[in-house]
Design a protein around this motif. Structure first.
Motif, short mmCIF file in Angstrom:
data_model
loop_
_atom_site.label_atom_id
_atom_site.label_comp_id
_atom_site.label_asym_id
_atom_site.label_seq_id
_atom_site.Cartn_x
_atom_site.Cartn_y
_atom_site.Cartn_z
N ASP A 12 0.84 -1.22 0.00
CA ASP A 12 0.00 0.00 0.00
C ASP A 12 0.87 1.25 0.00
OD1 ASP A 12 -2.67 -1.17 0.19
OD2 ASP A 12 -1.94 -1.93 2.09
N ILE A 15 2.26 1.77 -3.44
CA ILE A 15 1.22 2.33 -4.32
C ILE A 15 1.04 3.82 -4.01
CG2 ILE A 15 -1.25 2.27 -4.91
CD1 ILE A 15 -1.15 -0.76 -4.28
N SER A 19 1.77 6.82 -6.68
CA SER A 19 0.72 7.71 -7.18
C SER A 19 1.06 9.17 -6.87
CB SER A 19 -0.64 7.32 -6.63
OG SER A 19 -0.60 7.34 -5.23
N SER A 47 3.93 -4.80 -9.59
CA SER A 47 2.47 -4.64 -9.74
C SER A 47 1.97 -3.43 -8.96
CB SER A 47 1.73 -5.89 -9.24
OG SER A 47 2.00 -6.98 -10.07
N ALA A 48 2.56 -3.20 -7.79
CA ALA A 48 2.16 -2.04 -6.99
C ALA A 48 2.52 -0.74 -7.72
CB ALA A 48 2.82 -2.09 -5.61
N GLU A 51 -0.01 -0.34 -10.41
CA GLU A 51 -1.27 0.11 -9.83
C GLU A 51 -1.20 1.59 -9.44
OE1 GLU A 51 -2.79 -2.79 -7.14
OE2 GLU A 51 -4.31 -1.39 -6.38
N ARG A 357 -0.81 -6.14 2.15
CA ARG A 357 -1.71 -5.41 1.27
C ARG A 357 -3.05 -5.31 2.00
NH1 ARG A 357 -3.23 -4.16 -4.15
NH2 ARG A 357 -4.37 -2.31 -3.52
N LEU A 360 -7.56 -4.02 -0.49
CA LEU A 360 -8.00 -4.78 -1.67
C LEU A 360 -9.51 -4.65 -1.87
CD1 LEU A 360 -5.97 -8.11 -1.78
CD2 LEU A 360 -6.10 -6.33 -3.53
#
Ligand SMILES: *Cc1c(COP(=O)(O)O)cnc(C)c1O
Length: 360
Positions: A12, A15, A19, A47-48, A51, A357, A360
């Protein structure tokens, strides 16, 4: 709780950091490549990053890039180390783009790409002062001309690298040189370049201050997203999280011992002559963690009262005298990581990896 030595990754937080970086860069028209080499391209973390919104991926190692392709990552991938002449076929097959500075290698990429019916994209690297890879400005137009004459490759743009070998800080001036060259190249070839790539995490300080010269449209970010730090500027990035990674190792001995070894001092396990300051008898803990697991210079105990005294291949010696909590055999001690710590621990098969994580 997992046993033994563990690297815990909070996806998290990765991510979130991704972002944040993406949002700040996109606002200035700058695309973000998520750089995956700092953690051996572990797919959960990649993948994070995806995302979190990265525009593409980048790695310095073909092994990592091939692994990502096998795991069906279909994003644009840029090879961030100058290609090996001996490995051009894999590069053309698995990477969309590579950074380059040697015409001989670009010619080999072109030939190979043509043979398998591909167009490989070239970012020509310009050295604006850090003295790692790249052509000096005066040689760029000539190289561009030679690349234009080749089939199988297309010049995607120019790039530069800073804060690596020479520790040079990105500035409006040195990035301005890159933009000026990109403009000159565009006039020469009669089309816009796709990419003008202005460095890595150390360029984020210019993003914050809105000081990135207009024309830079890509950054390649690893450290900032992963650790929330900018080593080149020696700072924590205040709008990013610093604790996405946590290293845990187990205590295997707790004893009171003198701070100076007893007997004649020869060499330690690595051939160095150790020096000791006499602080009297101290409480010490030994952890099952050593130089075979991690670059010990790259880890810091979360509890500031714990001091690292030294390490051998398999043992880390801590001074826990000032620590209020009672540390016992079997306890786990937590560490934060620097970039070199993360790099080494990611690659160690002795350190288990766990991923958290929540959202979800
Ligand atoms: C490693 C690397 C990056 C990423 O650097 P960070 O400081 O981790 O953001 C960018 N560009 C190149 C060429 C690299 O080798």
């Amino acid at each position: 709780m997992p046993e033994g030595t563990t690297l815990e990754v909070d996806l998290d937080k990765i991510i979130f950091n991704t972002s944040q970086v993406v949002e700040k860069c996109h606002r200035l028209g700058i695309a973000v490549l998520g750089v995956t080499k700092g953690f051996s391209a572990m797919h959960q973390i990649v993948s994070a990053m995806v995302e979190g919104g990265v525009d593409g991926l980048a790695d310095a190692r073909m092994e990592n890039i091939i692994d990502l392709r096998k795991r069906n990552f279909d994003q644009e991938i840029t090879l961030l180390r100058l290609p090996h002449l001996s490995n051009v076929e894999n590069i053309v097959r698995y990477a969309d783009t590579s950074i380059n500075s040697e015409m001989m290698v670009i010619e080999a990429l072109a030939e190979t790409a043509k043979a398998i019916n591909k167009i490989h994209k070239i970012i020509l690297m310009v050295d604006v002062g850090d003295l790692r890879e790249g052509l000096f400005a005066g040689n760029v137009l000539n190289a561009v001309k030679q690349i234009s004459d080749l089939e199988g490759v297309s010049l995607s743009g120019l790039g530069t690298n800073m804060g690596c070998f020479g520790g040079i800080l990105p500035s409006p001036e040195n990035l301005g040189v890159l933009v000026g060259l990109a403009n000159a190249v565009e006039s020469k070839i009669g089309r816009r370049l796709e990419v003008v790539s202005g460095g890595g995490t150390s360029s984020l300080s210019l993003v914050e201050k809105n000081n990135v010269p207009v024309g830079i449209n890509q950054l390649r970010i690893g450290e900032g997203i992963l650790l929330g730090t900018d080593t080149t500027h020696n700072r924590r990035i205040p709008w990013l999280l610093q604790d996405a990674f946590l290293l845990r190792a187990e205590v295997i001995e707790v004893k009171r011992k003198p701070s100076v070894p007893i007997g004649d001092i020869g060499r330690d396990a690595f051939g160095n002559v150790p020096h000791f300051i006499d602080k009297g008898v101290r409480n010490r803990a030994i952890l099952a963690l050593g130089k075979q697991d991690v670059d010990v210079e790259g880890i810091t105990p979360i509890n500031e009262k714990i001091k690292i005294m030294g390490a051998s291949s398999d043992h880390l010696i801590l001074d826990i005298t000032d620590c209020e909590q009672d540390i016992k055999v079997g306890d786990q001690i937590e560490f934060s990581l620097s970039y070199s710590g993360l790099l080494s621990v990611s690659d160690s098969s002795y350190v288990a990896k766990t991923f958290k994580r929540r959202s979800l």
